[in-house]
Design a protein around this motif. Structure first.
Motif, mmCIF file in Angstrom:
data_model
loop_
_atom_site.group_PDB
_atom_site.id
_atom_site.type_symbol
_atom_site.label_atom_id
_atom_site.label_comp_id
_atom_site.label_asym_id
_atom_site.label_seq_id
_atom_site.Cartn_x
_atom_site.Cartn_y
_atom_site.Cartn_z
ATOM 1 N N THR A 166 0.717 -1.201 0.018
ATOM 2 C CA THR A 166 0.151 -0.039 -0.042
ATOM 3 C C THR A 166 0.653 1.209 0.033
ATOM 4 O O THR A 166 1.661 1.496 0.778
ATOM 5 C CB THR A 166 -0.672 -0.005 1.131
ATOM 6 O OG1 THR A 166 -1.718 -1.094 1.251
ATOM 7 C CG2 THR A 166 -1.769 1.322 1.201
ATOM 8 N N THR A 209 3.787 -0.951 3.895
ATOM 9 C CA THR A 209 2.871 0.242 3.728
ATOM 10 C C THR A 209 3.816 1.377 3.605
ATOM 11 O O THR A 209 4.561 1.641 4.612
ATOM 12 C CB THR A 209 1.953 0.592 4.648
ATOM 13 O OG1 THR A 209 0.902 -0.680 4.931
ATOM 14 C CG2 THR A 209 0.812 1.570 4.621
ATOM 15 N N ASP A 232 7.659 -0.852 6.897
ATOM 16 C CA ASP A 232 6.584 0.543 6.654
ATOM 17 C C ASP A 232 7.441 1.520 6.757
ATOM 18 O O ASP A 232 8.297 1.740 7.545
ATOM 19 C CB ASP A 232 5.406 0.253 7.581
ATOM 20 C CG ASP A 232 4.388 -0.988 7.261
ATOM 21 O OD1 ASP A 232 4.642 -1.586 6.410
ATOM 22 O OD2 ASP A 232 3.609 -1.355 8.386
#
Length: 183
Positions: A131, A149, A165
């Motif tokens: 994402t 992410t 992340d």
């Protein structure tokens, strides 16, 4: 449950499945059409590639050449730009927010292969989603690993390998990518 259903459910599946082979072949045809279409005729994206993606916002642009595994798991916001040589191995959802930009040869990987050699030889893998928020810049040659992410307004330095992340507004560089420390 079919191998495709397992893949879409985020479970371990066999990538050597005939249905998945057919989906990859369909993606290769769409990618080939995009990559071989004359630039003036292609515009921002060949129609075959546009039809392949799950969702796509307005004014997205993909420079050729481009490659993806399935295409059906790619979700793009508006005004997303991919420069030449980018690869998205979308065995899981890849979501990209509005106004994000990717330098040349960025690679996005979702597939995590079995670590056991016998299981790997059987084609076992799992897809982990990637994402990417809004207004993200990913520098050329960066690699985004499965399951990460990246927050809004983040910057990924050229050549970085992102294994964890990235917080919103953060700049990361290196292999593995780490936050850039400012003096």
């Amino acid at each position: 449950m079919t191998e495709r259903e397992k893949m879409q459910a985020g479970q371990w599946y066999c990538c050597l499945d005939p249905e998945l082979d057919d989906l990859r072949a369909h993606a290769r045809r769409a990618v080939h059409a995009h990559n071989t279409c004359p630039p003036d005729a292609r515009g921002a994206m060949a129609p075959e590639l546009l039809a392949l993606f799950a969702t796509i916002g307005s004014d997205c642009f993909f420079e050729a050449p481009f490659h993806c595994a399935y295409g059906i798991n790619i979700h793009l916001g508006a005004r997303v730009f991919f420069n030449a040589g980018c690869v998205i191995l979308d065995t899981a959802p890849v979501r990209v927010g509005d106004d994000s930009m990717f330098g040349p040869h960025v690679q996005i990987y979702c597939a995590q292969h079995a670590k056991d050699p016998d299981e790997r030889a059987q084609g076992l893998e799992i897809g982990l989603p990637v994402t990417i928020g809004r207004h993200v810049w990913v520098g050329g040659g960066a690699i985004l690993m499965p399951g990460i992410t990246i927050g809004d307004n983040a910057t990924i330095g050229a050549g970085s390998v992102v294994t964890k992340d990235v917080a919103a507004g953060e700049t990361v560089v290196g292999n593995p990518a780490r936050p850039l420390r400012r003096p």
